[in-house]
Each structure stands twice: as C-alpha cells, then as structure tokens.
Design an enzyme around this catalytic site. Sequence first.
Site, PDB file in Angstrom:
ATOM      1  NE  ARG A   9      -1.522   1.567   3.730  1.00  0.00           N
ATOM      2  CZ  ARG A   9      -0.780   2.633   4.015  1.00  0.00           C
ATOM      3  NH1 ARG A   9      -0.822   3.704   3.248  1.00  0.00           N
ATOM      4  NH2 ARG A   9       0.015   2.628   5.064  1.00  0.00           N
ATOM      5  CB  ILE A  10       2.015   3.743  -2.072  1.00  0.00           C
ATOM      6  CG1 ILE A  10       1.228   3.461  -3.342  1.00  0.00           C
ATOM      7  CG2 ILE A  10       3.279   2.922  -1.994  1.00  0.00           C
ATOM      8  CD1 ILE A  10       1.975   3.762  -4.610  1.00  0.00           C
ATOM      9  CB  SER A  11      -0.120   7.561   1.345  1.00  0.00           C
ATOM     10  OG  SER A  11      -0.003   6.716   2.453  1.00  0.00           O
ATOM     11  CB  THR A  12       0.908  10.260  -2.603  1.00  0.00           C
ATOM     12  OG1 THR A  12       2.279   9.861  -2.593  1.00  0.00           O
ATOM     13  CG2 THR A  12       0.548  10.922  -1.283  1.00  0.00           C
ATOM     14  CD  GLN A  15       4.149   7.528  -1.041  1.00  0.00           C
ATOM     15  OE1 GLN A  15       3.054   6.989  -0.917  1.00  0.00           O
ATOM     16  NE2 GLN A  15       4.893   7.884  -0.012  1.00  0.00           N
TER      17      GLN A  15
END
EC number: 3.1.22.-
Length: 196
Positions: A9-12, A15
Amino acid sequence: MSQIFAYCRISTLDQTTENQRREIESAGFKIKPQQIIEEHISGSAATSERPGFNRLLARLKCGDQLIVTKLDRLGCNAMDIRKTVEQLTETGIRVHCLALGGIDLTSPTGKMMMQVISAVAEFERDLLLERTHSGIVRARGAGKRFGRPPVLNEEQKQAVFERIKSGVSISAIAREFKTSRQTILRAKAKLQTPDI
C-alpha cells in the site's frame, strides 16, 4: 495448495510500491506478480474501506500466507491492525510482517506481539475516551451547549407562555413563531414545570 500473497500500500500517486516489492523479494519470498496486490490509498483508511485489501481477502484461503513490509499496511491504527490480524488468523491465513523480522503474526511469538499491540490499542482507546470526556466536561464548564440549538430563545418562550395565558391557540402561536405545534407545547410544559 497454499499460496503466498503480498499486500503493498502507498498513500500518494507519486509513490510506487517498488521498494516494498523488492523488500519482500529480498526476504526470500517468491511471489507471482498476479499475487501482489497494490493499492494507492491513505493509511488513515481502515482496512474495511480499502477496495484492494477487500479483493485480497476474497482470494485468500486457509493455509495461504500474506506478506506485508510494515504492520501499518494491515490497518489505520492498532485496533484496526489487531482486528485485521484476528480476522486473517480465524481464516487460517499466516501473516508475515517484515518490519518485525518477518515474524508470522499467527505463531506463538506473533500472537504475543499481537497481545502487546492489543494492549496498545486498548490504551489508545482509553486515552481517546478520557480526552473526549475531559473535553466535554471542560466545554460544559465553559457554558458550551450540546445538541441542536434551541428553536425558541428564553424571551420567545416567555412570549409564547403569555400568548397561551391570553387564550391564543397553540396552532396560531406556532404559525406566528414559524415553528411546530410540538415546539410550542414543549415550551409551555417547560415554563409550567421549571427545572428543580
């Protein structure tokens, strides 16, 4: 036959999950590309609100393994992480967290780690409740009113009471003050039986 899945999982959107995939590979886990679930979503979203994670849950079967690089991939806070790991454990899925030395969170050591996390989650919840309670007490002490604002202020309530005493109908008073009959009846009852 058991399979190995990875959840990255990445937030933005700027990324990438490349570092997480490399870390999983470096730890010795060989995972087929179709078994790597990638998700671009904020870490503040609970796992139940993550579409990619929910698709992963639908694919996981008893005996499968799930690899994550960090514990925060499994939830937005300690309580959510604990709930997620418990759900996976009940389904018979082994969960490995590389940030904790690749520990299987369903093993005895992993279970002990989850008990520590549970204690932290409970502590976190208790602190939140305590802060909420003290905030309410402080606000009440400062005269803050909770709930919806009153439809009629004290002056209007007194005017309502005077009109009732002079024989004006409840419906006419309600129309005059642009409110419901029930509001007028409540004001009348409150003025007839003042707080003790």
